[in-house]
Motif scaffolding. Structure first.
Motif, short mmCIF file in Angstrom:
data_model
loop_
_atom_site.label_atom_id
_atom_site.label_comp_id
_atom_site.label_asym_id
_atom_site.label_seq_id
_atom_site.Cartn_x
_atom_site.Cartn_y
_atom_site.Cartn_z
N GLU A 215 0.64 -1.32 0.15
CA GLU A 215 0.04 0.03 0.00
C GLU A 215 0.78 1.23 -0.08
O GLU A 215 0.32 2.11 -0.77
N ASP A 216 2.04 1.17 0.86
CA ASP A 216 2.75 2.51 0.75
C ASP A 216 3.44 2.92 -0.55
O ASP A 216 3.10 3.99 -0.90
N ALA A 217 4.00 1.66 -1.09
CA ALA A 217 4.61 1.89 -2.39
C ALA A 217 3.57 2.28 -3.62
O ALA A 217 4.00 3.28 -4.28
N SER A 219 0.94 3.95 -3.08
CA SER A 219 0.49 5.40 -2.66
C SER A 219 1.61 6.34 -3.32
O SER A 219 1.31 7.46 -3.50
N LEU B 52 2.08 10.06 3.68
CA LEU B 52 1.67 8.47 3.82
C LEU B 52 0.79 8.49 5.26
O LEU B 52 -0.08 7.73 5.43
N ARG B 69 3.34 14.36 -6.94
CA ARG B 69 4.21 13.69 -5.99
C ARG B 69 4.88 12.55 -6.54
O ARG B 69 6.18 12.53 -6.08
N PRO B 77 9.82 1.75 0.49
CA PRO B 77 9.46 1.16 1.87
C PRO B 77 10.58 0.19 2.36
O PRO B 77 10.99 -0.56 2.03
#
Lengths: 326, 249
Positions: A215-217, A219, B52, B69, B77
């Motif tokens: 999810e982080d990547a 986003s 985030l 962005r 991550p």
């Protein structure tokens, strides 16, 4: 591309076969001529009013379930996810069951699919209330499980209170899922919702691909997770709600088809979407033809067949997964 | 040129601040090593800077719309998540997602450059889930490189890599900085941070406690108060060397 072409040919062949297989013994030539030209009383009736809607619904329901399954697995990043996970199909079933129970469906035929669609819509609304506007995958699954449990319990309650065994039997048979005795009305009722679902899910490919990295990547790659979730949930709900409304519960297609086709498209979620749609259509068409061939006079239910074939297949998947891990 | 500007960035978990009042700027040409003990707030700082995480204060990146962005900064991550058994090439090509759908010739060239830079050309067709942990880490770094954003934010990029891969990865980041891009990487290996970064930011308990050249940040005093360790500090071949020796009681 080659996979899609092969699947497309397979669907076309099975669609033709679905048009030509049935209890009414009719020649190949006269059947097709009647379908296209509309000449020849009985044959036209069988082809246009019975077999054509059935074949069309086979394609639509199968494609809807396959596509919804692929989108769901991609979104939840889990190969065991299935479109029923968000509770839409049990809720659609509940709507249909209520229509049967109250007798509205007997008076006015479109009441049943419409009630099922209303059930599906209610489920989506409740789902967003429960899971919140930006909850993660886990809250979505939990909300779906809670909804499924509630809808399942209410269906059981309706059966429990049903006035006579025939009403209960009608409900139980409906829930097994079938494409028999459907008309063009069902096709035209399901089509707009399915179209909305297809359009929504067709736009999720890039986001689902990015979600491969978490999810982080995703986003950080510019994917709006909230928008993606909205598209996936509403798209899946429209497809599954409409499929359940016209065909009842047809299990395992949304789970097994994406799983089976994943290695053939290089595991890319965006590539899997169209492949799973075609694959789902092929499987449901084949299963529906099989119900007619295996027991022509026993009205074997489509959902029963897909579960009987799908479950052992699933065992095999688990088996090979286990071997891969050990 | 400033690539990232943080002004009073604060993240709270409940009432407890995890990152508190961090202000810093990263300019093109800088390779910033983010160091600090576990729980100092390094990961939270990187995630909040990208937007985030909900945060107080200002971040020049989180103020941008998501699509802009993604073209301004690439993020690696800490968790090396890969959900599906896609090929290495497909995985690296995900770095091109911010540049529009469909792989253009320019996208393919960016993927090739990233693979070459990480020495992964031979892995191109391999299944990403069949790789070793270290190989996968390098593939994921190649994905970030393929994004070709002016700024790279990397959360523990060299953790779990063998020494040669660690040094090579740090050199890749240093090269990016020399080419005029910016890199912010959280690093636990103080020796690697000292040798390759142009600047170190030392965090403790959510605050920046030191910010400057490696020589200025990695002092015996800072190592003792922040990490609670004693280390051997020296200059070798024109660069600082840090070897942690013992935990101070």
């Amino acid at each position: 591309m080659r996979v899609l072409a092969a699947l497309g040919l397979l669907v076309a062949a099975l669609f033709a076969a679905s048009l030509l297989v049935g209890p009414a013994a009719m020649g190949l030539g006269p059947s097709l001529r009647a379908l296209v030209t509309g000449e020849g009383e009985a044959v036209v009736l069988v082809m246009r009013e019975i077999r054509l809607p059935r074949a069309l619904l086979g394609v639509m329901v199968g494609a809807a379930l396959g596509l919804a399954g692929a989108a769901m697995q991609g979104f939840l990043r889990n190969p065991l996810a299935e479109p029923g996970l968000i509770g839409v199909s049990p809720a659609a079933s509940l709507g249909a069951v209520l229509a049967l129970q109250t007798g509205v469906a007997a008076v006015w035929a479109p009441a049943l699919p419409l009630a099922a669609l209303a059930g599906a819509a209610g489920a989506v609304a409740l789902l967003f209330v429960l899971a919140g506007p930006r909850g993660g995958a886990l809250t979505l699954i939990l909300a779906g499980i809670a909804l499924s449990a509630l809808a399942g319990a209410l269906v059981a309650l309706v059966l429990n209170l049903s006035p006579n065994p025939f009403a209960a039997m009608e409900i139980v048979f409906w829930m097994m899922g079938s494409l028999a005795d459907r008309s063009m009305l069902h096709v035209s009722l399901a089509a707009p919702f399915m179209l909305v679902g297809v359009v929504l899910l067709a736009r999720t490919g890039r986001g689902l691909d990015a979600l491969t990295l978490g999810e982080d990547a995703a986003s950080a790659l510019g994917v709006s997770l909230e928008r993606l979730r909205l598209q996936v949930v509403i798209g899946v709900a429209a497809l599954v709600g409409a499929a359940t409304a016209v065909a009842g519960a047809v299990g395992f297609v949304g789970l097994v088809v994406p799983h089976l086709l994943r290695p053939l498209v290089g595991a890319r979620p965006s590539a899997l979407l169209p492949a799973a749609a075609l694959g789902g259509a092929a499987v449901v068409l084949a299963a529906d033809i099989a119900t007619r061939l295996i027991a022509p006079d026993r009205d074997l239910k489509l959902g029963v067949l897909t579960a009987i074939v799908g479950a052992p297949f699933f065992f095999r998947l688990i088996w090979s997964m286990r071997r891969g891990m050990e | 040129m400033t690539l990232l500007h943080l002004d009073g960035l604060t993240v709270r978990r409940g009432a407890c601040p995890v990152v508190e009042g961090v202000s810093l700027s990263v300019a093109a040409g800088e390779f910033v090593g983010l160091i600090g003990p576990n729980g100092a707030g390094k990961t939270t700082l990187l995630r909040a800077a990208l937007g985030l995480l909900a945060h107080g204060g200002r971040s020049s990146l989180s103020a941008l719309p998501v699509a802009a962005r993604a073209r301004a900064a690439a993020f690696l991550p800490q968790a090396r998540e890969v959900a599906w058994p896609v090929s290495v090439e497909t995985l690296v090509a995900l770095g091109r997602v911010p540049h529009g759908s469909g792989l253009s010739a320019a996208d393919r060239m960016a993927v090739d450059r990233a693979l070459r830079r990480m020495g992964l050309e031979a892995f191109r067709a391999r299944d990403a889930l069949g790789l070793s942990g270290g190989e996968l880490a390098r593939v994921l770094i190649a994905r970030v490189l393929a994004q070709e954003a002016p700024l790279v934010l990397a959360d523990e990029p060299v953790a779990g890599l063998d020494p040669a891969s660690q040094i090579r990865t740090m050199q890749v980041f240093a090269d990016l900085a020399r080419e005029g891009r910016g890199v912010v990487a959280s690093v636990h290996d103080l020796g690697l941070a000292a040798r390759h970064c142009t600047r170190l930011v030392l965090m403790a308990k959510g605050r920046v406690v030191a910010d400057g050249t490696p020589g200025a940040v990695l002092t015996a005093g800072n190592l003792a108060t922040v990490f609670g360790i004693r280390a051997w500090l020296a200059e070798v071949e024109g660069g600082p060397v840090v070897v942690p020796l013992e935990v101070m009681e």
